[in-house]
Design a protein around this motif. Structure first.
Motif, short mmCIF file in Angstrom:
data_model
loop_
_atom_site.label_atom_id
_atom_site.label_comp_id
_atom_site.label_asym_id
_atom_site.label_seq_id
_atom_site.Cartn_x
_atom_site.Cartn_y
_atom_site.Cartn_z
N ARG A 126 -3.72 -15.68 1.72
CA ARG A 126 -2.28 -15.92 1.61
C ARG A 126 -1.55 -14.63 1.29
NH1 ARG A 126 -0.87 -15.09 -3.52
NH2 ARG A 126 -2.13 -15.78 -5.28
N GLU A 127 -0.22 -14.71 1.34
CA GLU A 127 0.62 -13.57 0.99
C GLU A 127 0.43 -13.19 -0.48
OE1 GLU A 127 5.21 -12.09 1.67
OE2 GLU A 127 4.79 -14.24 1.66
N ILE A 128 0.44 -11.91 -0.74
CA ILE A 128 0.36 -11.40 -2.10
C ILE A 128 1.78 -11.11 -2.57
CG2 ILE A 128 -0.47 -9.50 -3.55
CD1 ILE A 128 -2.79 -9.16 -1.54
N ALA B 61 7.69 -4.21 8.63
CA ALA B 61 7.82 -3.21 9.69
C ALA B 61 6.96 -3.55 10.91
CB ALA B 61 7.44 -1.83 9.16
N LYS B 62 6.16 -4.63 10.81
CA LYS B 62 5.25 -5.05 11.88
C LYS B 62 4.23 -3.97 12.23
CE LYS B 62 8.57 -8.18 13.91
NZ LYS B 62 9.90 -7.98 14.40
N THR B 63 3.77 -3.24 11.19
CA THR B 63 2.70 -2.25 11.40
C THR B 63 1.41 -2.71 10.75
OG1 THR B 63 3.33 -0.99 9.43
CG2 THR B 63 4.34 -0.33 11.53
N GLY B 64 1.43 -3.89 10.12
CA GLY B 64 0.22 -4.40 9.50
C GLY B 64 0.47 -5.71 8.79
N ILE B 65 -0.60 -6.26 8.25
CA ILE B 65 -0.54 -7.50 7.46
C ILE B 65 -1.71 -7.49 6.50
CG2 ILE B 65 -1.77 -8.77 9.28
CD1 ILE B 65 -0.18 -11.28 8.40
N ARG B 66 -1.43 -7.86 5.25
CA ARG B 66 -2.49 -7.87 4.22
C ARG B 66 -2.48 -9.22 3.52
NH1 ARG B 66 -6.06 -3.45 3.71
NH2 ARG B 66 -7.18 -3.66 1.76
#
Length: 185
Positions: A20-22, A67-72
């Protein structure tokens, strides 16, 4: 077309995990494992010494997502909402259909197959929802546990990038691993 920032953060579930989102509410959990020098050995940063460093890390996760450069994703065990690690993608190039994979996990949860389970979920997400062709991993040669994780999940070692990264006060050689959407898994 719905723009990504208007959509909810994707929550992924596996047999044992919820990814899930942090949020800043998780700063204490994140500080606990990112202040551990063994967890941070190959992270590219020195072990965290303050809760503010954890908050800065969480803000970076939000920034790359926006920024649509990643997802964590934060890794949590089902029925226990504490974040025990994170995994995801960075340096996402939509133009080239590729990204880098990265992860870390609290030492108390090492060698239980948790990271493999999380990797399989995010790899599926990357190939199916992000339309990736290539997922790559950059791993320091002494980091044999991450190399085994990558290989167990179908990644192929392509070569050694010499003095590729300057992190935590030193230049690091990195192995380049890759997994392609059309690799037989």
């Amino acid at each position: 077309m719905i723009h990504r920032h208007e959509k909810e953060f994707p929550v992924l579930e596996t047999k044992r995990l919820v990814l899930r989102e942090i949020t800043t509410d998780d700063a204490h959990d994140i500080f606990k494992y990112l202040s551990d020098k063994e967890v941070m050995k190959y992270y590219g940063l020195l072990p965290f010494r303050t809760n503010q460093e954890a908050i800065n890390e969480i803000e970076w996760y939000k920034k790359i997502y926006d920024a649509k450069t990643g997802i964590r994703w934060g890794i949590t065990m089902k029925n226990i909402d504490a974040v025990i690690g994170s995994c995801g993608f960075l340096n996402w190039s939509q133009e080239h259909f590729r990204t880098e994979i990265g992860a870390e996990l609290s030492k108390a949860y090492w060698r239980k197959g948790i990271m493999s389970e999380a990797f399989q979920a995010i790899i599926r997400y990357g190939f199916n929802q992000m339309e990736l062709m290539r997922i790559q991993g950059l791993i320091e040669p002494p980091n044999t546990s991450s190399q085994k994780l990558a290989e167990k999940n179908g990644f192929i070692r392509e070569g050694l990038l010499r003095k590729y990264e300057y992190a935590a006060g030193k230049f690091d050689d990195l192995y380049m691993y890759s997994l392609l959407k059309d690799d037989d898994l």
